[in-house]
Design a protein around this motif. Structure first.
Motif, mmCIF file in Angstrom:
data_model
loop_
_atom_site.group_PDB
_atom_site.id
_atom_site.type_symbol
_atom_site.label_atom_id
_atom_site.label_comp_id
_atom_site.label_asym_id
_atom_site.label_seq_id
_atom_site.Cartn_x
_atom_site.Cartn_y
_atom_site.Cartn_z
ATOM 1 N N GLN A 1 0.855 -1.239 0.013
ATOM 2 C CA GLN A 1 -0.013 0.009 -0.073
ATOM 3 C C GLN A 1 0.900 1.264 0.060
ATOM 4 O OE1 GLN A 1 -2.645 -0.701 3.212
ATOM 5 N NE2 GLN A 1 -4.449 -0.651 1.960
ATOM 6 N N LYS A 2 2.213 1.393 0.356
ATOM 7 C CA LYS A 2 3.078 2.300 0.683
ATOM 8 C C LYS A 2 3.448 2.479 -0.692
ATOM 9 C CE LYS A 2 4.785 1.585 5.287
ATOM 10 N NZ LYS A 2 5.713 1.430 6.272
ATOM 11 N N ASP A 3 3.387 1.670 -1.656
ATOM 12 C CA ASP A 3 4.000 1.883 -2.926
ATOM 13 C C ASP A 3 3.460 0.883 -3.861
ATOM 14 O OD1 ASP A 3 5.449 2.296 -5.328
ATOM 15 O OD2 ASP A 3 7.162 1.773 -4.507
ATOM 16 N N SER A 4 2.398 1.487 -4.361
ATOM 17 C CA SER A 4 1.334 0.544 -5.544
ATOM 18 C C SER A 4 2.176 0.074 -6.643
ATOM 19 C CB SER A 4 0.246 1.437 -5.879
ATOM 20 O OG SER A 4 0.795 2.619 -6.668
ATOM 21 N N GLN A 5 3.526 0.736 -7.026
ATOM 22 C CA GLN A 5 4.119 0.188 -8.392
ATOM 23 C C GLN A 5 5.215 -0.784 -7.755
ATOM 24 O OE1 GLN A 5 3.286 1.314 -11.181
ATOM 25 N NE2 GLN A 5 1.592 2.605 -9.939
ATOM 26 N N ALA A 6 5.349 -1.227 -6.614
ATOM 27 C CA ALA A 6 6.470 -2.203 -6.089
ATOM 28 C C ALA A 6 6.113 -3.558 -6.530
ATOM 29 C CB ALA A 6 6.338 -2.308 -4.519
ATOM 30 N N GLN A 7 7.200 -4.099 -7.080
ATOM 31 C CA GLN A 7 7.002 -5.549 -7.514
ATOM 32 C C GLN A 7 7.620 -6.376 -6.470
ATOM 33 O OE1 GLN A 7 6.183 -6.123 -10.696
ATOM 34 N NE2 GLN A 7 5.609 -4.168 -10.735
ATOM 35 N N PRO A 8 7.093 -7.824 -6.727
ATOM 36 C CA PRO A 8 7.541 -8.760 -5.722
ATOM 37 C C PRO A 8 8.855 -9.046 -5.503
ATOM 38 C CG PRO A 8 5.742 -9.735 -6.886
ATOM 39 C CD PRO A 8 6.093 -8.253 -7.727
ATOM 40 N N ASN A 9 9.693 -8.721 -6.327
ATOM 41 C CA ASN A 9 11.085 -8.988 -6.127
ATOM 42 C C ASN A 9 11.763 -7.887 -5.310
ATOM 43 O OD1 ASN A 9 11.046 -6.606 -7.968
ATOM 44 N ND2 ASN A 9 11.949 -7.811 -9.541
ATOM 45 N N GLN A 10 10.851 -6.772 -4.801
ATOM 46 C CA GLN A 10 11.334 -5.729 -3.941
ATOM 47 C C GLN A 10 10.854 -5.972 -2.611
ATOM 48 O OE1 GLN A 10 9.375 -2.509 -6.664
ATOM 49 N NE2 GLN A 10 11.135 -1.323 -5.922
ATOM 50 N N CYS A 11 10.116 -7.023 -2.496
ATOM 51 C CA CYS A 11 9.391 -7.426 -1.041
ATOM 52 C C CYS A 11 9.599 -8.752 -1.014
ATOM 53 C CB CYS A 11 8.142 -7.050 -1.061
ATOM 54 S SG CYS A 11 7.196 -7.481 0.569
ATOM 55 N N ARG A 12 10.977 -9.245 -0.492
ATOM 56 C CA ARG A 12 11.147 -10.581 -0.557
ATOM 57 C C ARG A 12 11.915 -11.145 0.641
ATOM 58 N NH1 ARG A 12 16.820 -11.662 -2.793
ATOM 59 N NH2 ARG A 12 17.874 -9.827 -3.118
ATOM 60 N N PHE A 13 11.967 -12.420 0.744
ATOM 61 C CA PHE A 13 12.620 -13.103 1.786
ATOM 62 C C PHE A 13 14.173 -13.252 1.145
ATOM 63 C CE2 PHE A 13 9.013 -15.700 3.103
ATOM 64 C CZ PHE A 13 8.596 -14.628 4.050
ATOM 65 N N GLN A 14 15.154 -12.774 2.264
ATOM 66 C CA GLN A 14 16.622 -13.020 1.946
ATOM 67 C C GLN A 14 17.298 -14.173 2.805
ATOM 68 O OE1 GLN A 14 17.373 -8.710 2.203
ATOM 69 N NE2 GLN A 14 17.801 -8.673 0.238
ATOM 70 N N THR A 15 18.430 -14.305 2.416
ATOM 71 C CA THR A 15 19.073 -15.336 3.350
ATOM 72 C C THR A 15 19.568 -14.879 4.767
ATOM 73 O OG1 THR A 15 19.716 -16.414 1.338
ATOM 74 C CG2 THR A 15 21.004 -17.102 3.510
ATOM 75 N N LEU A 16 19.332 -15.374 5.761
ATOM 76 C CA LEU A 16 19.675 -15.004 6.944
ATOM 77 C C LEU A 16 21.090 -15.399 7.377
ATOM 78 C CD1 LEU A 16 18.776 -13.816 9.752
ATOM 79 C CD2 LEU A 16 18.074 -15.799 10.403
ATOM 80 N N ARG A 17 21.810 -14.567 7.460
ATOM 81 C CA ARG A 17 23.256 -14.789 7.944
ATOM 82 C C ARG A 17 23.675 -14.782 9.552
ATOM 83 N NH1 ARG A 17 24.854 -16.707 2.944
ATOM 84 N NH2 ARG A 17 24.216 -15.388 1.217
ATOM 85 N N LEU A 18 23.642 -15.777 10.042
ATOM 86 C CA LEU A 18 23.893 -15.839 11.456
ATOM 87 C C LEU A 18 25.326 -15.629 11.925
ATOM 88 C CD1 LEU A 18 21.580 -18.875 12.740
ATOM 89 C CD2 LEU A 18 21.167 -16.730 12.923
ATOM 90 N N PRO A 19 25.639 -14.777 12.988
ATOM 91 C CA PRO A 19 26.924 -14.471 13.332
ATOM 92 C C PRO A 19 27.717 -15.941 13.604
ATOM 93 C CG PRO A 19 25.577 -13.159 14.495
ATOM 94 C CD PRO A 19 24.569 -14.009 13.822
ATOM 95 N N ALA A 20 28.730 -15.769 13.424
ATOM 96 C CA ALA A 20 29.616 -17.365 13.818
ATOM 97 C C ALA A 20 29.349 -17.765 15.170
ATOM 98 C CB ALA A 20 31.005 -17.073 13.600
ATOM 99 N N LYS A 21 29.552 -16.746 16.205
ATOM 100 C CA LYS A 21 29.500 -17.089 17.717
ATOM 101 C C LYS A 21 27.837 -17.768 17.764
ATOM 102 C CE LYS A 21 29.782 -15.236 22.318
ATOM 103 N NZ LYS A 21 29.645 -14.101 23.202
ATOM 104 N N LYS A 22 27.029 -17.135 17.251
ATOM 105 C CA LYS A 22 25.620 -17.505 17.511
ATOM 106 C C LYS A 22 25.327 -19.007 16.792
ATOM 107 C CE LYS A 22 20.614 -16.507 17.346
ATOM 108 N NZ LYS A 22 19.811 -15.358 16.779
ATOM 109 N N LYS A 23 26.018 -19.266 15.621
ATOM 110 C CA LYS A 23 26.203 -20.730 14.980
ATOM 111 C C LYS A 23 26.589 -21.479 16.155
ATOM 112 C CE LYS A 23 26.493 -19.538 10.212
ATOM 113 N NZ LYS A 23 27.461 -19.484 9.024
#
Length: 394
Positions: free
Chosen positions: A359-381
């Motif tokens: 709703q904030k951007d009616s021209q937005a495409q799905p590739n702009q609102c996507r899931f991305q790979t989560l990178r965990l810090p080494a310590k947390k791993k």
């Protein structure tokens, strides 16, 4: 009959001083009914046949099934297979302890917490999903050594998480191996009994664990009924086909949408989803994917999917089926529920997050609102190391 009775120290070399230690060797003795002069100076009686005195080492649900079978055998006075049964388990953050301890307490079996192993006399040890390397000195306490109930067809998937890796790598056949433990290394001893079973299509690690735990328990009882013969007929593991099943870390649960196919993601979900949810990143927020579903072919023909540019990670809400469609390397997966700050259905996530964003951007495409790979810090791993079901799930 040639029977592998115990690991003994060879003769002291001539001229060796009082502190010289002999070299160990495996001795196969014929017709032994007793051996004198144990390590503690006591006369050690070695039984040639049941009933056996058993010390059991285990932790999780897989191990619990083996313990249940041993307990049932001890209670069966007519069969006279098990005379004595005691249990060793590991410390647990749960007040009730791991499943093996819970069963032992419920069944009024003596329980020790590692590294305490009691001080009684036993004929044989049994390990299932224990996750601790047993010392040579401990193995030597058992005239018939220590058996391991391992849920894979060794030498494939040596290590603490064989069932998880079986599902994760799409194996179509698996099984259980009863082997004799050797010191210093996991899962390398001779095979006493091995049986294979097909992996049911789309089964989860938890479902497969239930199948293999019952098979392993039955195989263990079979080996104990003919223990001396089983030991004498043991065969070395093949040198080819060795694979390893290390512990799973939290980092494994982070989906890489650009590199993983839909099949790989579903295998990952079935392998570890009941231990740790799959994770991804959306607008700098960690999102846990709680329930994944396969996408119906009719949904894939929807113009909403075919008529606009998408890239791996793109998220589209499909109203008719009430699921989130997420693009991956080679297609789409469906997500029925997620956890952000709380558990949300796909519809809730769309209404509360996706729809307001569009709703904030009616021209937005799905590739702009996507899931991305989560990178965990080494310590947390490192802090989030996870053992397969245990371990086995060992």
């Amino acid at each position: 009959m040639r029977v592998l009775v115990r690991r003994c120290w060879g003769c002291r070399p001539a001229g060796g001083g009082p502190d010289a230690r002999p070299s160990p060797q495996w001795r196969v003795l014929a017709g032994v009914c007793a051996s004198s002069g144990g390590e503690d100076g006591r006369d050690v009686r070695v039984r040639e046949k049941p009933p056996w005195r058993v010390l059991f080492f285990g932790t999780d649900q897989f191990a619990r099934e083996a313990l249940r079978a041993l307990h049932a055998a001890r209670e069966n006075k007519e069969e006279e297979l098990i005379e004595k049964l005691e249990v060793v388990t590991v410390p647990s953050p749960s007040p009730k302890g791991p499943p093996v301890k819970q069963y032992a307490v419920q069944s009024q079996l003596p329980v020790y917490e590692w590294p305490d192993v009691g001080s009684g006399d036993y004929d044989v040890g049994v390990v299932a999903s224990f996750g601790r390397l047993l010392s040579e000195a401990l193995i030597l306490k058992f005239p018939y050594g220590i058996l391991n109930v391992h849920p894979s067809c060794l030498p494939r998937w040596r290590g603490p998480a064989p069932i998880i890796h079986t599902v994760l790598h799409g194996d179509t056949v698996t099984g259980v191996t009863i082997m004799q433990i050797r010191p210093k290394r996991f899962d390398v001893g001779p095979i006493l009994k091995q049986e294979t079973v097909p992996v049911p299509p789309k089964s989860t690690a938890k479902e497969l664990e239930a199948v293999l735990s019952r098979l392993g328990a039955n195989m263990l009882i079979s080996v104990l009924k003919n223990l001396p013969e089983s030991l004498s007929n043991g065969r070395p593991q093949p040198t080819e086909g060795v694979t390893h099943a290390p512990k799973i870390s939290a980092g494994t649960s982070c989906i890489n949408w650009e590199e993983q196919t839909s099949e790989q993601i579903f295998r990952l979900y079935r392998a570890i989803g009941n231990i740790i949810p799959l994770q991804t990143l959306w607008m700098d927020n960690t999102v846990k994917l709680l329930e994944l579903v396969e996408v119906n072919s009719s949904v894939l023909t929807d113009p909403k999917l075919t008529g606009q540019p998408v890239i791996p990670g793109s998220v589209i809400y499909h109203k008719q089926s009430q699921i989130l469609l997420v693009c991956c390397k080679d297609g789409w997966i469906g997500v029925r529920s997620v956890m952000l700050k709380k558990t949300l259905t796909a519809t809730d996530f769309y209404n509360g997050y996706l729809h307001p964003w569009y709703q904030k951007d009616s021209q937005a495409q799905p590739n702009q609102c996507r899931f991305q790979t989560l990178r965990l810090p080494a310590k947390k791993k490192q802090e989030n190391k996870i053992v397969a079901m245990q371990q086995c799930i060992k």
